[in-house]
Design a protein around this motif. Sequence first.
Motif, short mmCIF file in Angstrom:
data_model
loop_
_atom_site.label_atom_id
_atom_site.label_comp_id
_atom_site.label_asym_id
_atom_site.label_seq_id
_atom_site.Cartn_x
_atom_site.Cartn_y
_atom_site.Cartn_z
N ARG A 1 45.09 31.94 44.69
CA ARG A 1 44.06 32.83 44.17
C ARG A 1 43.17 32.39 43.01
O ARG A 1 42.10 32.75 42.78
CB ARG A 1 44.39 34.32 43.83
CG ARG A 1 44.98 35.12 44.98
CD ARG A 1 45.58 36.44 44.39
NE ARG A 1 44.44 37.45 43.95
CZ ARG A 1 44.97 38.65 43.42
NH1 ARG A 1 46.12 38.87 43.20
NH2 ARG A 1 44.03 39.26 42.91
N ARG B 1 34.17 38.38 42.21
CA ARG B 1 35.03 39.21 42.12
C ARG B 1 35.83 39.33 40.72
O ARG B 1 36.21 38.07 40.18
CB ARG B 1 36.42 38.77 43.22
CG ARG B 1 36.21 38.77 44.45
CD ARG B 1 35.84 40.55 45.12
NE ARG B 1 35.24 40.55 46.46
CZ ARG B 1 33.97 40.53 46.49
NH1 ARG B 1 33.12 41.03 45.50
NH2 ARG B 1 33.58 41.01 47.75
N LEU C 1 38.24 33.67 38.85
CA LEU C 1 38.73 35.02 38.72
C LEU C 1 39.27 35.39 37.42
O LEU C 1 39.11 36.59 36.93
CB LEU C 1 39.99 35.15 39.43
CG LEU C 1 40.66 36.37 39.93
CD1 LEU C 1 39.58 37.18 41.00
CD2 LEU C 1 41.80 36.13 40.86
N LYS D 1 29.07 38.80 45.39
CA LYS D 1 30.30 38.17 45.98
C LYS D 1 31.37 37.79 44.91
O LYS D 1 32.33 37.56 45.17
CB LYS D 1 29.86 36.75 46.63
CG LYS D 1 28.94 37.00 47.82
CD LYS D 1 28.35 35.77 48.33
CE LYS D 1 27.33 35.91 49.45
NZ LYS D 1 26.66 34.49 49.65
N HIS E 1 31.09 46.71 37.94
CA HIS E 1 32.11 45.63 37.28
C HIS E 1 31.49 44.45 36.83
O HIS E 1 32.05 44.00 35.82
CB HIS E 1 33.04 45.56 38.42
CG HIS E 1 32.53 44.80 39.55
ND1 HIS E 1 31.67 45.40 40.45
CD2 HIS E 1 32.45 43.43 39.90
CE1 HIS E 1 31.13 44.14 41.39
NE2 HIS E 1 31.82 43.17 41.14
#
Length: 466
Positions: free
Chosen positions: A226, A464, A356, A462, A394
């Motif tokens: 990830r 995250r 991330l 897109k 977010h």
Amino acid sequence: MEALLRRWRVLAPRGCRPRHGATGRAKQLVLLSRLFQPLNLQTGSEAGWDGRAGEPTCRSQRLMLQAGLIQPSGPGCYHYLPPTVRAMEKLVKVVDEEMQAVGGQKLNMPSLSSAELWRASGRWDQMGPELFRLADRHGKDYCLGPTHEEAVTELVAAQSNLSYRQLPLRLYQVTRKFRDEPKPRFGLLRGREFYMKDMYTFDASEEAARQTYDLVCDAYRSLFDRLGLPFVKVKAATGSIGGTVSHEFQLPADIGEDRLVLCPHGHFAANVETLNGEQTSCPTCGENLTWTKGIEVGHTFYLGTKYSSVFNAAFYSPENKPQLAEMGCYGLGMTRILAASIEVLSTEDSIRWPSLIAPYQLCLIPPKRGSREEEEGATLLEQVYNDLAEVLPHLAGDSVLDDRTQMTIGKRLKDANKLGYPYVVVAGKRVREDPPVFEVWDQNAGEVLFLTKEGVIELLSKVRVP
């Protein structure tokens, strides 16, 4: 534009004004001029180097110091400045997801650990000078925990009515650890104080414990996948922690302190510490092994009853008989993952984060003060941010506005590249076109796009964020 920036500065401490009809607490827009991140980004500068003459340094140490991410407070100890704390909090969220997906329960154990526990396991003497030791006013000995096998086993042993039905028990924490390194170096890669995720598992049988071991190793694989980090799992020595099976998760890097041997076809991988003699070929396929260096970011151990037998951590079997729990322990170097990520992903002068866990996903760059597009560009950029706050809330709290408008766009764009924001949106000369066009840098992909406001929102949809 100054009036616009003043409005943003007024709003910034309390958060940006919500759009009509928006509910809930507004997200805060961070202004770079107010962010406590002392920058020293001169190309080729030794600024930020905190070692003595002749002392080794590395890419991540240099970049983190120059980018105002860390500040040395003493040998092997650092202040983590606000952007680094944000990255750490994101990493903790991702780790929490992976640990809780395998049944992990989060707790928090004291950093101060009684010497009695460590003497019982034999590690008070075995650890030697790496253990930070101290005594309280009553003369009782303690240590600052580098790891918590003794403490957690005593905790579980105190549960006198533990049943096999309550197993497996998988307990973990993310806390500061301490190790009296003789020569701390390479910034956060080898320090005296650091953050670690440590999980301790208790199973009813060896078979179950080995299943837990494989499950947690798979969770580690998922974590590093990830994060987009090129890791390798290698056979490792058990060292002072003990046990019979151990593996390390390593990031190959020239600066790494571990020497690894790898089969080119993936059949075999080991730390050289585990080899008997000079092993040059894969024991499975016979191919010549390749040698590399690595940065250890994770370590797993199957402990058996090494600690449960010392502290009598037992459970009642289906026959209602006490039986020692089979244990495992699993570490992740959290601060080391941050630094190692920068070490392996960055260029010599520009940080690249795993997307991330980047401290901020987006940097907004308005026009230079006094330019033709100043007022129009700033107004349009505010519209982009307001739409972002409404459609992608977010991301609204994950954005930085570079309000240093006395500087050219080019200079601020260069700084943004060095600081490693995954996305940079620039209100340049083309915002005067019809429709207005923004320059968008996708840093990790190495792409520059020219997009309308709608295109910018679509691209960022897109992204995250943990």
